[in-house]
Design an enzyme around this catalytic site. Structure first.
Site, PDB file in Angstrom:
ATOM      1  N   GLU A  37    -108.315 -38.277  52.953  1.00 47.89           N
ATOM      2  CA  GLU A  37    -109.352 -37.664  53.802  1.00 47.89           C
ATOM      3  C   GLU A  37    -108.884 -36.339  54.401  1.00 47.89           C
ATOM      4  O   GLU A  37    -109.244 -35.978  55.510  1.00 47.89           O
ATOM      5  CB  GLU A  37    -109.789 -38.627  54.922  1.00 47.89           C
ATOM      6  CG  GLU A  37    -110.165 -40.014  54.479  1.00 47.89           C
ATOM      7  CD  GLU A  37    -111.321 -40.037  53.491  1.00 47.89           C
ATOM      8  OE1 GLU A  37    -111.983 -39.004  53.321  1.00 47.89           O
ATOM      9  OE2 GLU A  37    -111.552 -41.094  52.877  1.00 47.89           O
ATOM     10  N   GLY A  38    -108.092 -35.612  53.634  1.00 50.61           N
ATOM     11  CA  GLY A  38    -107.503 -34.368  54.108  1.00 50.61           C
ATOM     12  C   GLY A  38    -106.139 -34.654  54.700  1.00 50.61           C
ATOM     13  O   GLY A  38    -106.027 -35.366  55.700  1.00 50.61           O
TER      14      GLY A  38
END
Length: 610
Positions: A451-452
């Site tokens: 998610e980053g």
């Protein structure tokens, strides 16, 4: 003592959501006032606890070993352990799965009630929880952006758990650089329908046998797309086609090409996918199609991404909690060596040794500080949706946006550190896979990566969130810390407030230094971004922990030393003191390093990395 024995405790969870947060303010909103009172959360938490204890955690042993099995083939490429079926069905039937994401449902629960449910589920089995949480995120994107016809076609069976969902973003050549996606979508003669061609990798829950269909949200570009993220579109691409009446049709040419052999979360099926190998894969555009090569896919996907970033912090929180409780259980039983103060005395339980107590209280303080940060952010998110005053909704939305990167990055970073301390508490047994902390450490590491990555979160916080709307939201975020320190001082916590005052002065200097760098040497902002995010997290967590300690002291004074809850409140006070006096001083180290502004990492020739 493999991670199949559920030791989680709910007392601090209930303190946070029932005693500390202003739940009456939230439950007075129109969305909740006719449905819930403050005590209604007990029923949800108690049912969830039983599911975690009796179903999810016992199933976790097979989640880790053997985990998911890749068998290949078009229609069913992944086989999950048999115990997963009961776990998945139990969660969905109890209403504890993807139903949470339906923000349009009458009588929906607040998101801040979802937080402890996800935390406890992740603490029971970090792998299994992924099968319904990604579905919930996919539902969010469809709910907020798709046509009514597509909502009716897909959402009912996704919300029920009959169908699963994924986020198809990452590609072999496009990880953090999302704008480099090479997957293509080609318009057909049917409006809104596109032919899909491309590959994706690292797709969580990309295929499994717990749901009869998998609904992929795929980022793709049209042939005339603008370069970078502006050309990206988001499409609904089911594994099996979904007819207009919602029934399941033929295979949609979505092929699982391999399963990843991961360090942890072995029970979560992480796949590489190929779309359109036989030139027969189709998907529906979410929202309006691209205009002049510009799509809306990134903005749409970020609705899911922000939700999943906050959830990721909550997943990490579950690992922090389970590792701490496993370490605590061991340290209360393991007998080794006399006490330092009685060297000729009998051997004692290791919880009586100074350094073990330090490690345990460090873990407990991290668990409670991160929980306070997470729950506050979910609470803000609820008010950003449900407060009656538009200005109030905007304020809480701003606060949510500022804190999401802190929740994702700080909590996941601390999960790795805290589970390591749990391993250390167990000594040599901590290195043995039969004991819970070893698996939890392997499982939690993914949270700082997906998610980053956490540097992406640090970039987001320092370069976007602190400057959005001309920096006004960040000023308000800092001001609420200042206001707390100015108005809440208590002589019983004089030393802690003095530490926080000094740290706050240092943090303001960090902010002013960062702004000066932005103008004169922006590369330094990148170099120190992660450390600045941690400094911000320590400041807000210190404030939240001290606020909780003030409430705990008040409750203890009211109830008396003999009350059954007295030890809980004493623990809250001691834990807050520890966090403020031992963790928050990390802010000073960041400021000192920033004043020196050492650039060795930038200046050293690449050839010298040897």
């Amino acid at each position: 003592m493999a991670h199949e024995n559920y030791l989680y405790q709910m007392r601090d969870i209930k303190f946070a959501v029932k005693e500390w947060l202003d739940m009456n303010k939230l439950l007075s909103c129109d969305a909740y006032k006719d449905y819930y009172g403050i005590d209604d959360i007990d029923a949800f938490l108690d049912v969830n606890f039983k599911v975690c204890r009796d179903v999810l955690c016992p199933a976790n042993k097979e989640a880790d070993d053997p985990g998911c099995k890749f068998v290949g083939g078009d229609t069913q490429a992944v086989i999950t352990p048999e115990v997963f079926k009961n776990a998945y069905n139990t969660v969905c039937e109890a209403g504890l799965g993807p139903q949470f994401s339906d923000r349009s449902a009458e009588g929906r629960m607040p998101l801040v009630w979802e937080a402890p449910i996800l935390e406890m589920q992740s603490g029971a089995s970090p792998s299994i929880v992924m099968f319904w949480c990604l579905t919930a995120g996919a539902c969010t994107v469809i709910q907020h952006n798709a046509s009514e016809e597509l909502k009716e076609r897909f959402l009912p069976k996704m919300y029920s758990g009959e169908w699963g969902g994924t986020m198809g973003l990452t590609e072999p050549g496009a990880g953090s650089e999302v704008g480099a996606v090479a997957t293509k979508c080609f318009p057909t003669d049917t409006p809104g329908l596109y032919k899909i061609k491309g590959q994706k990798c690292f797709i969580t829950s990309g295929d499994h046998d717990l749901a009869s269909n998998i609904i992929h949200l795929v980022l793709a570009k049209t042939p005339d797309a603008k370069p970078g993220t502006s050309g990206i579109n988001c499409l609904i691409v089911p594994k099996f086609w979904v007819n207009e009446d919602g029934t399941q049709g033929a295979w949609n040419d979505v092929t699982s090409t391999g399963i990843e052999h991961k360090m942890g979360i072995h029970g979560s099926s992480t796949l590489s996918l190929s779309f359109g190998e036989n030139d027969n894969c189709y998907g529906w555009m979410i929202g309006d199609g691209p205009v002049d090569g510009r799509g809306k896919g990134m903005a749409q996907m970020f609705q899911m991404m922000n939700e999943e970033r906050l959830n990721t912090g909550t997943f990490a929180q579950g690992c922090i909690g389970s590792a701490y409780y496993a370490a605590l259980d061991y340290c209360k039983m393991r007998v080794q060596s006399p006490k330092f103060t009685d060297p000729k005395g009998p051997s004692v339980r290791i919880i009586e040794h100074e350094d073990v107590r330090r490690m345990l209280l460090f873990q407990k303080s991290i668990m409670e500080a991160c929980r306070a940060l997470l729950y506050t952010t979910y609470f803000y998110q609820d008010l950003s949706h449900d407060a009656a005053d538009p200005a109030e909704r905007e304020y809480y939305d701003d606060m949510t946006m500022i804190q999401i990167p802190l929740c994702k990055a700080y909590v996941s970073d601390m999960a790795w550190i805290s589970t390591e301390q749990a391993i250390q508490c167990l000594g040599g047994y901590g290195f043995i896979e039969e004991y819970a902390p070893a698996e939890l450490a392997r499982d939690c590491k993914i949270y700082s990566l997906w998610e980053g990555t956490n540097f992406i979160q640090a970039q987001d916080f320092n370069n976007r969130k602190t400057t959005m709307k001309k920096g006004e939201p960040m000023k308000k975020w800092v001001a609420q810390i200042a206001d707390f320190l100015a108005t809440k001082k208590d002589p019983a916590f004089a030393d802690e407030f003095a530490m926080m005052d000094d740290a706050f002065s240092a943090y303001n200097e960090i902010l002013s230094t960062k702004e000066a760098w932005r103008a004169s040497n922006p590369q330094l902002v990148q170099l120190f971004a992660t450390r600045m995010l941690h400094a911000a997290s320590m400041m807000i967590c210190g404030k939240l922990m001290l606020d909780q300690a003030l409430l705990a002291a008040k409750k203890l004074a009211e109830l008396g030393e003999d009350h059954f809850d007295a030890m809980f409140y004493k623990g809250k006070i001691a834990t807050a003191r520890f966090y403020v006096m031992n963790v928050v001083p990390g802010v000073f180290g960041t400021l000192k390093a920033m004043k020196v502004a050492d650039t060795s990492a930038i200046d050293m020739p690449e050839e010298a990395f040897m």
